[in-house]
Design a protein around this motif. Sequence first.
Motif, mmCIF file in Angstrom:
data_model
loop_
_atom_site.group_PDB
_atom_site.id
_atom_site.type_symbol
_atom_site.label_atom_id
_atom_site.label_comp_id
_atom_site.label_asym_id
_atom_site.label_seq_id
_atom_site.Cartn_x
_atom_site.Cartn_y
_atom_site.Cartn_z
ATOM 1 N N GLN A 316 0.850 -1.180 0.000
ATOM 2 C CA GLN A 316 0.000 0.000 0.000
ATOM 3 C C GLN A 316 0.894 1.242 0.000
ATOM 4 O O GLN A 316 1.715 1.421 0.899
ATOM 5 N N GLU A 317 0.706 2.076 -0.994
ATOM 6 C CA GLU A 317 1.495 3.286 -1.095
ATOM 7 C C GLU A 317 0.973 4.343 -0.120
ATOM 8 O O GLU A 317 -0.109 4.206 0.463
ATOM 9 N N ASP A 318 1.747 5.408 0.007
ATOM 10 C CA ASP A 318 1.406 6.480 0.939
ATOM 11 C C ASP A 318 0.009 7.033 0.673
ATOM 12 O O ASP A 318 -0.796 7.228 1.587
ATOM 13 N N GLN A 336 -3.212 0.506 13.432
ATOM 14 C CA GLN A 336 -2.020 -0.337 13.396
ATOM 15 C C GLN A 336 -1.421 -0.270 11.997
ATOM 16 O O GLN A 336 -2.108 -0.495 11.002
ATOM 17 N N ILE A 337 -0.134 0.042 11.927
ATOM 18 C CA ILE A 337 0.583 0.151 10.660
ATOM 19 C C ILE A 337 1.711 -0.875 10.661
ATOM 20 O O ILE A 337 2.533 -0.907 11.590
ATOM 21 N N ARG A 338 1.760 -1.716 9.608
ATOM 22 C CA ARG A 338 2.803 -2.736 9.520
ATOM 23 C C ARG A 338 3.639 -2.522 8.259
ATOM 24 O O ARG A 338 3.377 -1.619 7.464
ATOM 25 N N SER A 339 4.606 -3.396 8.062
ATOM 26 C CA SER A 339 5.650 -3.193 7.055
ATOM 27 C C SER A 339 5.131 -2.904 5.660
ATOM 28 O O SER A 339 5.678 -2.075 4.941
ATOM 29 N N GLY A 340 4.070 -3.613 5.261
ATOM 30 C CA GLY A 340 3.618 -3.503 3.883
ATOM 31 C C GLY A 340 2.925 -2.203 3.549
ATOM 32 O O GLY A 340 2.561 -1.980 2.386
ATOM 33 N N PHE A 342 3.190 1.893 3.391
ATOM 34 C CA PHE A 342 4.119 3.022 3.436
ATOM 35 C C PHE A 342 3.435 4.214 4.116
ATOM 36 O O PHE A 342 2.350 4.623 3.716
ATOM 37 N N PHE A 343 4.087 4.732 5.140
ATOM 38 C CA PHE A 343 3.507 5.818 5.912
ATOM 39 C C PHE A 343 4.315 7.087 5.648
ATOM 40 O O PHE A 343 5.342 7.330 6.263
ATOM 41 N N GLY A 344 3.831 7.878 4.692
ATOM 42 C CA GLY A 344 4.518 9.103 4.324
ATOM 43 C C GLY A 344 3.779 10.342 4.798
ATOM 44 O O GLY A 344 2.954 10.299 5.712
ATOM 45 N N ASP A 345 4.068 11.478 4.160
ATOM 46 C CA ASP A 345 3.475 12.749 4.576
ATOM 47 C C ASP A 345 1.955 12.745 4.445
ATOM 48 O O ASP A 345 1.240 13.256 5.321
ATOM 49 N N ALA A 346 1.453 12.185 3.357
ATOM 50 C CA ALA A 346 -0.003 12.182 3.153
ATOM 51 C C ALA A 346 -0.700 11.354 4.233
ATOM 52 O O ALA A 346 -1.723 11.768 4.785
ATOM 53 N N ALA A 347 -0.143 10.188 4.541
ATOM 54 C CA ALA A 347 -0.738 9.343 5.579
ATOM 55 C C ALA A 347 -0.665 10.016 6.934
ATOM 56 O O ALA A 347 -1.611 9.969 7.730
ATOM 57 N N TRP A 348 0.460 10.663 7.211
ATOM 58 C CA TRP A 348 0.609 11.363 8.495
ATOM 59 C C TRP A 348 -0.421 12.472 8.639
ATOM 60 O O TRP A 348 -1.048 12.614 9.707
ATOM 61 N N ASN A 349 -0.626 13.244 7.603
ATOM 62 C CA ASN A 349 -1.599 14.333 7.664
ATOM 63 C C ASN A 349 -3.022 13.805 7.888
ATOM 64 O O ASN A 349 -3.839 14.452 8.553
ATOM 65 N N SER A 350 -3.305 12.628 7.353
ATOM 66 C CA SER A 350 -4.619 12.025 7.591
ATOM 67 C C SER A 350 -4.754 11.553 9.028
ATOM 68 O O SER A 350 -5.808 11.705 9.655
ATOM 69 N N LEU A 351 -3.670 10.990 9.582
ATOM 70 C CA LEU A 351 -3.716 10.496 10.952
ATOM 71 C C LEU A 351 -3.881 11.633 11.956
ATOM 72 O O LEU A 351 -4.591 11.490 12.964
ATOM 73 N N VAL A 352 -3.241 12.757 11.690
ATOM 74 C CA VAL A 352 -3.304 13.899 12.615
ATOM 75 C C VAL A 352 -4.753 14.306 12.885
ATOM 76 O O VAL A 352 -5.098 14.722 14.002
ATOM 77 N N ASN A 353 -5.609 14.160 11.915
ATOM 78 C CA ASN A 353 -7.009 14.549 12.083
ATOM 79 C C ASN A 353 -7.754 13.677 13.086
ATOM 80 O O ASN A 353 -8.880 14.017 13.479
ATOM 81 N N ILE A 369 7.795 5.728 10.016
ATOM 82 C CA ILE A 369 7.389 6.586 11.134
ATOM 83 C C ILE A 369 8.607 6.752 12.023
ATOM 84 O O ILE A 369 9.248 5.774 12.400
ATOM 85 N N GLY A 370 8.947 7.968 12.354
ATOM 86 C CA GLY A 370 10.140 8.238 13.126
ATOM 87 C C GLY A 370 9.839 8.661 14.551
ATOM 88 O O GLY A 370 8.684 8.784 14.974
ATOM 89 N N GLY A 371 10.918 8.902 15.305
ATOM 90 C CA GLY A 371 10.789 9.266 16.700
ATOM 91 C C GLY A 371 10.027 10.566 16.919
ATOM 92 O O GLY A 371 9.268 10.705 17.881
ATOM 93 N N ASN A 372 10.234 11.536 16.035
ATOM 94 C CA ASN A 372 9.524 12.811 16.201
ATOM 95 C C ASN A 372 8.017 12.643 16.019
ATOM 96 O O ASN A 372 7.220 13.298 16.702
#
Length: 573
Positions: A316-318, A336-340, A342-353, A369-372
Motif C-alpha cells: 500500500q502506497e502512501d 495499526q501500521i505494519r511493514s507492507g 508506506f507511511f509518508g506525509d499524506a498518511a501522516w496528515n490524515s492520521l493527525v485529524n 514513522i520516526g521518533g519525532n
Amino acid sequence: MFDIPELDEKVCLQLHRHSVLQCAKVNKKWRRIFTPYIWRDLSGYRSIRDSKAFCKMILHDYLEEHERQQQQQPPKENPRLEQSTQKRSSPPLSLLAKYGACIRLIPENPSSLLNDLTNGISYLSKEQPIDLTPQDLFRHLLKHCTALDVPHLRLKGSCLQSNHLLETVADFIVPLAHRMVIGSGPVESWKLKHLLTRCSSKLKELTLDTVIIGPKDGKGDEEESDEEEVINTGAQPRYLRLDFCEDALESKAFWSWLWKRSMHVERLEVLSTYGMVHNLAEGMLSHMSNLDKIELGSETFAFRDEDGYDAYCMEQEDEHVATLLSSCRKGWKAVQIRSGAFFGDAAWNSLVNHFFTLEEMVVLGGVSIGGNQLRRILSSCPNLHTLITIDDGTYFNSDDFSVDMYAEQFVDLDHATLSLNPWACERSLKVLKVLVIRVSDRPNRYRYSAPQSLVYKRLARFTNLETLWLGHDPHIEVERHPSISVEPQDDRLQMSLESGLDMLQGLTALQELGVSNMETLIGWKELQWMTQHWPRLCIIRGMDEKGRDKEAAQWLQDHHSGIKLQAEWRKKR
C-alpha cells in the motif's frame, strides 16, 4: 465418575481420544458418560485405518436409514399393512441418530473431512462396490450434527469448486461459523454471495483472500442479476479482513454488495487491495458507521536493493494509506501500521485529524514513522492508552526492525525553561512498548542523546502505566531465527537505583516490565524496591536468571514467588 456434568466434562476433555475409548469400556456407567466424548471431536481422523473405519460407519448408517425409511412407507393400496406398521414399536436408532448431537467439532477446513470419506470409500470399494459419492455421505453426516459448533471455518479448494459440496457447506456449516476465511484463488462472485447470505448472527469475523471472477457457466447468472436481496440478512461481521483481494470484473458489483452488509463492522484489516482502495474508501464512508479500528499492511520480509540496503515490497502506497485513514466517519480509536504499508506525509496528515479520538497506536516493522512523529502522537492524543512499536511476537519481520525513539525525542525538553513539555496522554497511557535509545550520561557520546535522569522523569509522568517494555520480546529470535545475533542495548536505561530508578515510585499500577536484551544493572536491591513500590507487578521480562542476574532472581523467587521471570532469549539457547 463424579456424576457432576461440569466435572465430568473437565476430565474428559483433557484425555486423549484413545484414553476416552478405554474408559468407555470399563462398565455401563462409564460407557454412558464417556461415549459422547468419543464423538465430540471429528477433527482428529488422519490415518488410513481411521478414515476407513469412520467412512464404514457413516456408510452403514446411511444404508440403514435409507432402508428404514423404505420400510416405514408401505403401499397405500394396502391399509391393513399400513395399520400393522403403525402399531409396531419404533426401530432402534442408528448410530448417527443416537450420537450425532454429541458431535461438536469438525476440522476448520471441511475438505479434510471430505478427504477422509473419499479415502475410506476408495478402500471399502475394494471389498464391495459402493454406489455413493463422498459428498452424499458428507451431507448425511452433517444432517445429524444438530449441536455442531464452528468457531473457525476455512473454505478453499474443493469447497469452492464443487457446487454440490458448496451447497452442503452452505446448508449445514456456514450458518454456525463464528470466524470464516474464504480463499485463496479465484472465486465466482455468485458463490461468495451464496455463502455470505447463509451466514447467521454468530459470524463475528470474515476474511477474504481471493480474486473475484464471473460465472464459468450459466449457474450464477440468476444470482448475479438478483437485486431484490434483503440487506440485513446473512453475513454482518464486526471484524472484516481483506487479505490479497482483487476483482477481475469491471463492475466491481460484489464489493458494493458486501459494503451494504458491513454496517456492523468495527475493525477493518487491509493487507492489500489491488485497484480497490477508492472503492473500499467509499464503502467505509457510506456504510461502515461503526468502524473505529483499522490495521494496514502485512508482515513483510526485507530484501537487499541494488545498493545493499534493506528494502520492503510496499503493498500500500502512501496515498492509499492516506485515503483509507481519511475514510472514517466516527474517528479512529485504534490504528495499526505494519511493514507492507508506506507511511509518508499524506498518511501522516490524515492520521493527525484523528488525534483527539486515538486510543491505541501500533507501529510494527519497517514503516517510515520516526521518533519525532511518535513524540507528536504521545504529546497530542489526550485519550491514548496504548503505544507499541516493539515487535512483541504477534508479527515478525526478517530484520527485527522496530521503530525507536532517541532519548532526546522521548524526553522532549523545553530548552527555554529546562523542564519537560507536558504531554496529553500522561494520565491516560497504560501500555508503552517502545525502544528508547541513546540514553547516555557521558557528554557528546551521541547526537540526540539525553541523560538517564531525564528519561526517568518522563516515564514517571505516566502515573497509570500498567505495562512498560523498553527491550525486545525475549521469544522472537529463539523461536524464529536462533542463529541471529543481536547486540546488547548498552545505550538504554540501567534500571538501577544508582541511575535513578526511584524516580518511578509513582508507577503504582505497573504490572509488567520488559527489559529484554538490555544491559541493565537490576540486582536484589532493585527487585526489593520494585516489590515495595509496584505492588501489582506480576512479570519481569528479560532478566538473566541463570547468568549475571542469578542472585537477584533467586532472591525474588525466595521472597516473591508470585512474580514471574521471563529470561532473555539469548541466554536460553
